[in-house]
Every structure is written in structure tokens, then in C-alpha cells.
Design an enzyme around this catalytic site. Structure first.
Site, short mmCIF file in Angstrom:
data_model
loop_
_atom_site.label_atom_id
_atom_site.label_comp_id
_atom_site.label_asym_id
_atom_site.label_seq_id
_atom_site.Cartn_x
_atom_site.Cartn_y
_atom_site.Cartn_z
N GLU A 77 -4.52 45.87 16.27
CA GLU A 77 -5.90 46.22 16.60
C GLU A 77 -6.95 45.28 15.99
O GLU A 77 -7.67 45.67 15.07
CB GLU A 77 -6.20 47.65 16.15
CG GLU A 77 -5.36 48.70 16.83
CD GLU A 77 -5.85 50.12 16.53
OE1 GLU A 77 -6.81 50.29 15.76
OE2 GLU A 77 -5.28 51.07 17.09
N GLU B 207 1.04 52.98 19.48
CA GLU B 207 0.56 54.09 18.63
C GLU B 207 -0.11 55.14 19.50
O GLU B 207 -0.83 54.80 20.44
CB GLU B 207 -0.49 53.63 17.61
CG GLU B 207 0.04 52.89 16.42
CD GLU B 207 -1.06 52.54 15.41
OE1 GLU B 207 -2.07 53.28 15.33
OE2 GLU B 207 -0.90 51.52 14.72
C1 BGC Z 1 -4.27 52.23 13.15
C2 BGC Z 1 -3.46 53.05 12.17
C3 BGC Z 1 -4.23 54.31 11.83
C4 BGC Z 1 -4.40 55.12 13.08
C5 BGC Z 1 -5.10 56.45 12.89
C6 BGC Z 1 -4.88 53.05 14.26
O1 BGC Z 1 -6.12 52.54 14.54
O2 BGC Z 1 -3.51 51.16 13.63
O3 BGC Z 1 -3.19 52.26 11.05
O4 BGC Z 1 -3.63 55.05 10.81
O5 BGC Z 1 -5.15 54.38 14.00
O6 BGC Z 1 -6.40 56.27 12.47
#
Ligand code: BGC
Length: 451
Positions: free
Chosen positions: A171, A361
Site C-alpha cells: 500500500e 488483505e
Molecule cells: C495494512 C495493514 C493494517 C490493515 C488494517 C492495511 O492498510 O496493510 O498493515 O493492519 O490495513 O488497518
């Protein structure tokens, strides 16, 4: 479609089902075995930067407990594991000398994955620049391209025999905007004079990292990850629609377009873009920011509703919170909206230049509390179910989705929110490091074992 009608097999036989973690959020051992401070270790030492005064110094202690944690990944039924490498562990001075103890550690983690038949996905940069380099300007110094290039080479040389799946950046928008424009994340820089160089160097480093891995790791499968959020105008008034467009450019288009070879986003109605173009002399770099990624990692948590605002400078837009709208939301106030997850995936797919998409994610934070040794996180289960259903819909309509990684394995250090936000499938009592599988973890096991 009820959830029971969804089966992992619907996603294809070679689908990557995984969980993702990150070095600074999980490892701890922040000065152990030769590691130096990262910008997050330094940031945490500054008063008031992290909720509750928390630090990432111990975190989820993955450094010492990786074997147990990988057994959990396996036990929950996943076939893939995404983690990041700590630059400050591998090259404590940021450049120069390689720390052999770090190489040993990561090789052990990778070998353990392979032994358990978990496919490793390695992220090269998940926000933890060595502090030694931050002192030299970090992402704002053009030398970062040399520093990063050397770091990537070292990783390719030491791990390329075992690891085929590489993610260059996590990101870039988040660490440039939150860390270099708004000052909320490490290194705590603010303003366009920090934001612009950080953007440009990250866009270049991302493509250059891809080229280095391509050259040094035969058969590598190379991606990078982008945060994305559907941007919804609060009303259909023209000023809100225009505000939504500006936020969309920043949050969704700023990094993918240069990576695809399109240069920075173009839109005459947004003066910021002209300034960025002027600052970067973009035309000279358009080819250098491009890389033919094998896959694009998309990371989505929520949509963002915006309205016009004269008070917020530069983007003239402000967020309307889910609570204000009366929309369902997580305990962090993040809107829960799986239809918007579907739409944002489709939007990226429409670029046409993306070969494969992996959801690297996706997840939700709730204030989980153990009761009689159980964590009944039904809302998180519902979040995963609805988002998987939305993903399947996109896949059926032709989006080439190859994997899904839940964020995250265990509760961990949630950046400036410290340990107050829990995203894990496994609960951690941070006083004792006791791990307890939440109901969502059990749910994943049942779902994946049905496959
Ligand atoms: C990030 C993670 C973070 C998650 C929740 C993402 O933007 O890559 O490291 O913990 O969001 O906030």
C-alpha cells in the site's frame, strides 16, 4: 445465495487461501540479533504518537513463536502465508553490511512454511524503513532508489531459491499519505514537500523492485499491493460528486496508473495533479514507473463516503462517517459493505492491464473479549462470508482472481492504534502472549476443510 452454498472449490483448484501478517506488526524482538530500529520503533518513542503509548517492541512475538503461529495457519486450513521482511533486521544500517542472523531467521520461517506445505508470499516493504535511512531523508531522498534496490537484491539472493511469490510494496498510498502528508504514521512527516517526493520515489521503487526480482529470481511470480476503497459521493450534488472524484484519484488511482504505464492520473479539474506532474517531470519517468506485474494485490476494508468541504485544504473534501450515515460499521467505525468490495474489484479489473488479482488483505476489527475461554466474533465471520460471496460474484463475471488473504492471523500491533484494534482470527492476550483461536478462526477451518 446463502453462505452454505459457497464452497472453496468455486474459487478454483489452485486458489491461494491465506492469512497475511507484517514484520513490524508481528515480530517484536526489535533490537534482537542485530536488528536496528525501524521508523516505527522510533515513532513509538515519540510521546503521543501511538494510542495508549503502545510500542511494536514485542508485538505478537512472532520472532520467537513463528513455529507455533505457522502451525496455527496450517490448523486453520490455509494453504498460503503472507509475511513481510524487516529491512532494518536484514540491513541494520539500511545499506551495506548484511546481518546473517536475520537471514537465518527468515530462511527458517520460509523452510517451516515449506515443510508445512504453506506457500510463502513475501512482502519486501510493509512500512518499516530502517531509521538509519530516515535520518538521511528516507522516502523523500532520491537515494532511496539505490538503498531499496540493494535491499531487494540482497533478499532475492538469499531467499530466491526458496521463495517464488514476491510482493514489492504494501500500500504505497498509505505510507506516503499517512506517513509523509498527514503525519499520523511513521515517520511522521507532513505536507506536500514530503508527500510529493515520497510518492514519486515509491512509484519508481515499486517498478524497480519488480525488475530486480525478475532478473534475479527465475520463475518468480511478482506483484505489489494497493489499498482501494469505493468512493461514494454523499449527495448527488455536483460539488460532492467532484469531491468524490478527487478522493478517488488519490485513494485508488495514484499508484496503479503509473505501475500500468499510464503515468500519474490526469484530470484538469484537480490542481494537485498539475503540481505533482510539474514536481516529478513525470514524462521522463513514465517507463521507469511501469512494470509488468504478474499479479496486483488489492486490499480493501471499507468504502469511503465524501462531501465537499472548504475547510480541508488541497482536496476540498471531507469524509462522512458510517455512523453518521447510519451504515453498519466495525468497532473502528469502518463501514461494512461487501457490495462496495465487489464494485471496487470490478473497477480495477476494468483497467484491462491487470493479468491476475489477489486479494492480499481484507478483514475487520472488533473489540473481542474472551468469555469462558471463547471469543465469539460472529460479526467478523459475517464480514468474511459476505466479502467472499462478493469476491465470488466478481470472479464469476470474469475477474481473474487467484487468491484471498485474510487480515490477519493473530491480533497484532495496529500501527498508530497500538494494540487497541484487534483484527486477528486468533486472539492474543498481550500480557502473556496466550493465543486463543476465535470463532472466526474455527469458521475458516470448517469452510476450508469443506474444500
Ligand atoms: C495494512 C495493514 C493494517 C490493515 C488494517 C492495511 O492498510 O496493510 O498493515 O493492519 O490495513 O488497518
Amino acid at each position: 445465495l446463502s453462505f452454505t452454498s459457497i464452497h472453496p472449490k468455486h474459487f478454483g483448484n489452485h486458489f491461494h487461501w491465506g492469512v497475511a501478517i507484517a514484520a513490524a506488526q508481528n515480530e517484536g524482538a526489535y533490537l534482537e540479533d542485530g536488528k536496528s530500529m525501524s521508523i516505527w520503533d522510533a515513532f513509538a518513542r515519540r510521546q503521543g504518537k501511538i494510542k495508549g503509548g503502545d510500542t511494536p517492541f514485542v508485538a505478537a512475538d512472532f520472532y520467537h513463536r513463528y513455529k507455533d503461529d505457522l502451525l496455527l495457519v496450517k490448523a486453520l486450513g490455509f494453504n498460503s502465508f503472507r509475511f513481510s521482511l524487516s529491512w532494518a533486521r536484514i540491513l541494520p544500517d539500511g545499506t551495506g553490511r548484511v546481518n546473517k542472523q536475520a537471514i537465518d531467521f527468515y530462511r527458517k520461517v520460509i523452510e517451516e512454511c515449506l515443510k508445512l506445505d504453506l506457500v510463502p508470499f513475501v512482502t519486501l516493504y510493509h512500512w518499516d524503513m530502517p531509521f538509519a535511512l530516515e535520518k538521511e531523508g528516507g522516502w523523500t531522498n532520491s537515494l532511496v532508489l539505490k538503498w531499496f534496490g540493494r535491499y531487494v537484491k540482497v533478499c532475492a539472493e538469499y531467499f530466491g531459491d526458496l521463495v517464488k511469490n514476491w510482493i514489492i510494496l504494501n500500500e504505497p498510498l498509505s505510507f506516503t499519505a499517512l506517513g509523509h502528508m498527514l503525519g499520523q504514521h511513521a515517520p511522521g512527516r507532513r505536507g506536500l514537500n514530503n508527500f510529493f517526493p515520497a510518492i514519486h520515489h515509491a512509484a519508481l521503487a515499486q517498478a524497480e523492485g519488480g525488475r530486480i526480482i525478475r532478473e534475479l529470481v527465475p520463475g518468480a511470480y511478482i506483484g505489489t499491493t494497493f489499498s482501494c476503497s469505493e468512493i461514494i459521493p454523499f449527495t448527488q450534488r455536483e460539488e460532492d460528486i467532484k469531491a468524490a472524484n478527487r478522493v478517488d484519484i488519490l485513494m485508488n488511482r495514484l499508484f496503479i496508473e503509473p505501475a500500468l504505464g499510464m503515468g500519474y492520473p490526469k484530470d484538469d479539474s484537480f490542481p494537485l495533479l498539475k503540481k505533482l506532474e510539474f514536481f516529478t517531470h513525470e514524462w521522463r519517468y513514465i517507463d521507469k514507473m511501469r512494470f509488468n506485474f504478474d499479479f496486483i494485490g488489492l486490499q480493501n476494508y471499507f468504502p469511503v463516503t465524501v462531501k465537499h468541504s472548504n475547510i480541508i485544504p488541497v482536496i476540498n473534501a471531507t469524509q462522512v462517517k458510517a455512523k453518521t450515515k447510519g451504515a453498519p460499521h466495525t468497532d473502528l467505525g469502518w463501514e461494512i459493505n461487501s457490495e462496495s468490495f465487489y464494485r471496487i474489484i470490478k473497477k480495477f479489473w476494468l483497467y484491462g492491464g491487470i493479468k491476475e488479482i489477489i486479494i492480499t488483505e481484507n478483514g475487520a476489527s472488533f473489540k473481542d473479549k474472551p468469555e469462558n475461554g471463547m471469543i465469539k466474533d460472529d460479526k467478523r465471520i459475517a464480514y468474511f462470508q459476505t466479502h467472499l460471496r462478493a469476491l465470488l460474484k466478481a470472479k464469476k463475471e470474469g475477474v481473474n482472481v487467484k487468491g484471498y488473504f485474510a487480515w490477519t492471523l493473530t491480533d497484532n500491533f495496529e500501527w498508530n492504534l497500538g494494540y487497541s484494534a484487534r483484527f486477528g482470527l486468533v486472539h492474543i492476550d498481550f500480557k502473556t502472549q496466550l493465543r486463543t483461536i476465535k470463532h472466526s478462526g474455527h469458521w475458516w477451518r470448517e469452510f476450508l476443510q469443506g474444500g
